[in-house]
Design an enzyme around this catalytic site. Structure first.
Site, short mmCIF file in Angstrom:
data_model
loop_
_atom_site.label_atom_id
_atom_site.label_comp_id
_atom_site.label_asym_id
_atom_site.label_seq_id
_atom_site.Cartn_x
_atom_site.Cartn_y
_atom_site.Cartn_z
N GLY A 235 -22.58 36.11 33.81
CA GLY A 235 -23.05 35.15 34.80
C GLY A 235 -22.18 33.92 34.86
N GLY B 130 -18.14 27.00 34.60
CA GLY B 130 -17.66 28.14 33.81
C GLY B 130 -18.22 29.43 34.34
N LYS C 282 -26.95 28.45 32.76
CA LYS C 282 -26.34 29.77 32.85
C LYS C 282 -27.22 30.65 33.73
CE LYS C 282 -24.76 33.59 29.90
NZ LYS C 282 -24.61 34.05 28.49
N GLY D 78 -18.61 33.91 33.08
CA GLY D 78 -18.42 34.94 32.07
C GLY D 78 -18.82 36.29 32.60
N ASP E 150 -19.95 37.40 18.74
CA ASP E 150 -18.93 37.09 19.75
C ASP E 150 -18.39 35.68 19.57
OD1 ASP E 150 -17.27 37.71 21.87
OD2 ASP E 150 -18.73 37.18 23.41
#
Length: 277
Positions: free
Chosen positions: A17, A12, A34, A14, A125
């Protein structure tokens, strides 16, 4: 953290990062990691805030598990339990969820947010991208709330004015500049429920300015497809969560006690018990 890891595939990415699979050399255990570029001061600031919040929130089954962090010359790494796909990818693949499944997801995320608020953490969020499905084949009740990079500690104050979050999910009071509190998370949960049931967000536009204007001024429209097929009780809950006036918005306790949520999740649990025999 004095441990050695082997970097694996990226799963993934974002704004702040990327997320990769890492393997602990001494045990072979795999984790999600992450990684944030240390040259990006704003991203590093968000990352340290996220670490603080994850430490505070340890122990809840519907919040991603924090396993520590470490740094190298270029990056700051946050180590978490390895989960499956995010809910956004899942919905893109499978489409809107039936009411029973939407209720199970909502109940799990509301439970996580309730613990966040009890521990004075405002997420800011909440969206399908930040909700992770378990890596093993288990039910929607095991989804996990993740990505606390935009979160805030409201232990000492209850009024915030900085704009955080993702445009489609941001609450109207965030956009007025008059100040907001943790009730913004309930608005985002309402947008999440809308997406779960319909497959699209209620307030959209061709630009971010259009989206923000519609969030502030347009009424919630539950006419047309697929809303004719969705129960009145589900739509009643949705309207209560998406009140533009935050003081009229349902509380987390009211959501958890809502007849639709309890009816749908209780029936789901009964069906799972029957299926297990």
């Amino acid at each position: 953290m004095e441990k050695s890891y082997i970097l694996g595939r990226q799963v993934g990415s974002g704004v702040d990062g990327s997320v990769c699979v890492i393997t602990e050399s001494s045990t072979g255990y795999q984790y999600g990691c992450k990684s944030i570029d240390r040259s990006d001061n704003a991203a590093v600031l968000h990352a340290h805030a996220e670490i603080t919040m994850l430490e505070r929130l340890r122990g809840h089954p519907n919040i991603v598990t924090y396993n520590g962090h470490f740094e190298d010359e270029r990056q700051l790494h946050i180590v978490m339990d390895l989960e499956g796909d995010d809910l956004c990818s899942h919905l893109q693949e499978r489409g809107p969820r039936p009411e029973k499944e939407a209720a199970r997801i909502l109940k799990a995320v509301v439970s996580a947010v309730a613990v966040c608020h009890e521990r004075r953490v405002m997420h800011r969020d909440i969206k399908p991208d930040n909700i992770l499905l378990p890596s093993k084949q288990s039910g929607y009740e095991n989804v996990k709330l993740a990505d606390f990079g935009a979160s805030a500690d409201f232990s000492d104050r209850r009024c915030f004015r900085d704009v955080e979050g993702t445009s489609y999910y941001v609450a109207p009071e965030v956009l007025t500049g008059t100040g907001y509190d943790e009730k913004v998370d309930i608005w985002s949960l309402g947008i999440l429920l809308h997406v779960l049931l319909s497959g699209y967000v209620p307030f959209h536009g061709k630009s971010e300015a259009d989206i923000f204007r519609n969030i502030k001024t347009r009424s919630l429209n539950l006419n047309g497809s697929p809303w004719q097929e969705i129960s009145a009780e589900a739509k009643e809950l949705l309207k209560g969560m998406l009140q533009k006036n935050p003081y009229r918005r349902l509380t987390l306790a009211q959501i958890m006690a809502h007849p639709w949520l309890n009816k749908e999740t209780n029936e789901s649990e009964s069906e799972m018990l029957v299926d297990s025999y």
